[in-house]
Design an enzyme around this catalytic site. Structure first.
Site, short mmCIF file in Angstrom:
data_model
loop_
_atom_site.label_atom_id
_atom_site.label_comp_id
_atom_site.label_asym_id
_atom_site.label_seq_id
_atom_site.Cartn_x
_atom_site.Cartn_y
_atom_site.Cartn_z
N HIS A 99 -3.90 -10.83 -28.15
CA HIS A 99 -4.98 -10.82 -27.46
C HIS A 99 -5.50 -12.42 -26.88
CE1 HIS A 99 -8.47 -8.98 -25.67
NE2 HIS A 99 -9.28 -9.91 -25.93
N SER A 100 -5.52 -12.65 -25.80
CA SER A 100 -6.04 -13.94 -25.27
C SER A 100 -5.16 -14.98 -25.77
CB SER A 100 -7.59 -14.23 -25.65
OG SER A 100 -8.02 -15.17 -25.11
#
Length: 260
Positions: A99-100
């Site tokens: 994530h990210s």
């Protein structure tokens, strides 16, 4: 340096990986957190996904039980270490989820494996991240003073409210956050061969840090199919849309198993 924590049948302990070993999993899901994030963000996933998917949450230095350790500030240095620790040595299929910042780590780790003839993940799942060749310009977050950085964090909606409320807790977390921003902001994308790995891209419709064009550009990084899935929410849609995200993971595991 520890090597090969994929060894089958061993109860290997390492501060790099938080996991609950499953008796006979069909897939291993290796997860990477966002900038300043903690592997504990994936703590509930094992129970939700069940015994067929063994969740490994990667814990980087500088946070959680590793708070006293020096965090990485270079993605290249981090990948060099992770590639040694996470190199597959058993035959259990595995997938990456990031994530990210975690998506960037997962992507570059996959590229490292490909360049060094290591076994590749069955699927790469990237969440809340623009394609590496279409990233936003650096805002210099890792160079900001504490007060300025804290103000920036208030707009991200990712730091827990309990931490944002108490400056003492936030200041304790800043070294890892600033280091992670350095990892992201000093990264320089270099075009390379397309990965022979299916890509699943997750994005938030209200994420101010991404755009349709930047998300769709992930298709340029693979010679295999690339799917894009949009969710309601901002950069941290993964929290409010957790059930839908986990269902997508189940479907992705099932698809990978069917194609094995």
């Amino acid at each position: 340096m520890p090597r090969g924590f994929f060894s089958s049948g061993e109860n290997m302990m390492t501060p790099w990986i938080l996991r609950t070993p499953q008796a006979a999993p069909a897939m291993r899901l290796i997860c990477f957190a966002y900038a300043g994030g903690n592997a504990r963000m994936y703590a509930q996933w094992q129970a939700a996904l069940g015994p067929e998917i063994e969740v490994w949450a990667v814990q980087l230095p500088g946070r959680g039980t590793r708070r006293s350790e020096e965090p990485f500030t270079s993605l290249a240095e981090l990948i060099a270490v992770l590639s040694d620790i996470l190199r597959p040595e058993d035959q259990l299929p595995f997938m990456f989820f990031g994530h990210s910042l975690g998506a960037l780590i997962a992507f570059e780790l996959t590229r490292h494996f490909a360049a060094h003839d290591s076994r590749l993940p069955d699927r790469l799942m990237v969440s809340a991240a623009n394609a590496p060749g279409r990233r936003n310009r650096s805002r210099g977050l890792h160079t900001m003073g504490d007060d300025e950085l804290i103000e920036q964090l208030r707009g991200f909606n990712g730091t827990p409210p309990a931490v944002m409320k108490y400056r003492e807790l936030l200041v304790m977390a800043l070294p890892a956050i600033r280091a992670d921003f350095a990892v992201s902001e000093t990264y320089q994308y270099r075009a390379g061969p397309r990965l022979p790995v299916p890509l699943t891209v997750l994005a938030g419709r209200g994420d101010p840090l991404t755009s349709n064009v930047q998300i769709e550009a992930w298709a340029c990084e693979t010679s295999a199919p690339c799917e894009v899935h949009w969710f309601d929410g901002d950069h941290f849609f993964i929290n409010e849309q957790e059930a839908a995200v986990l269902e997508l993971i189940r479907l992705s595991v099932a698809a990978s198993s069917a194609n094995a």
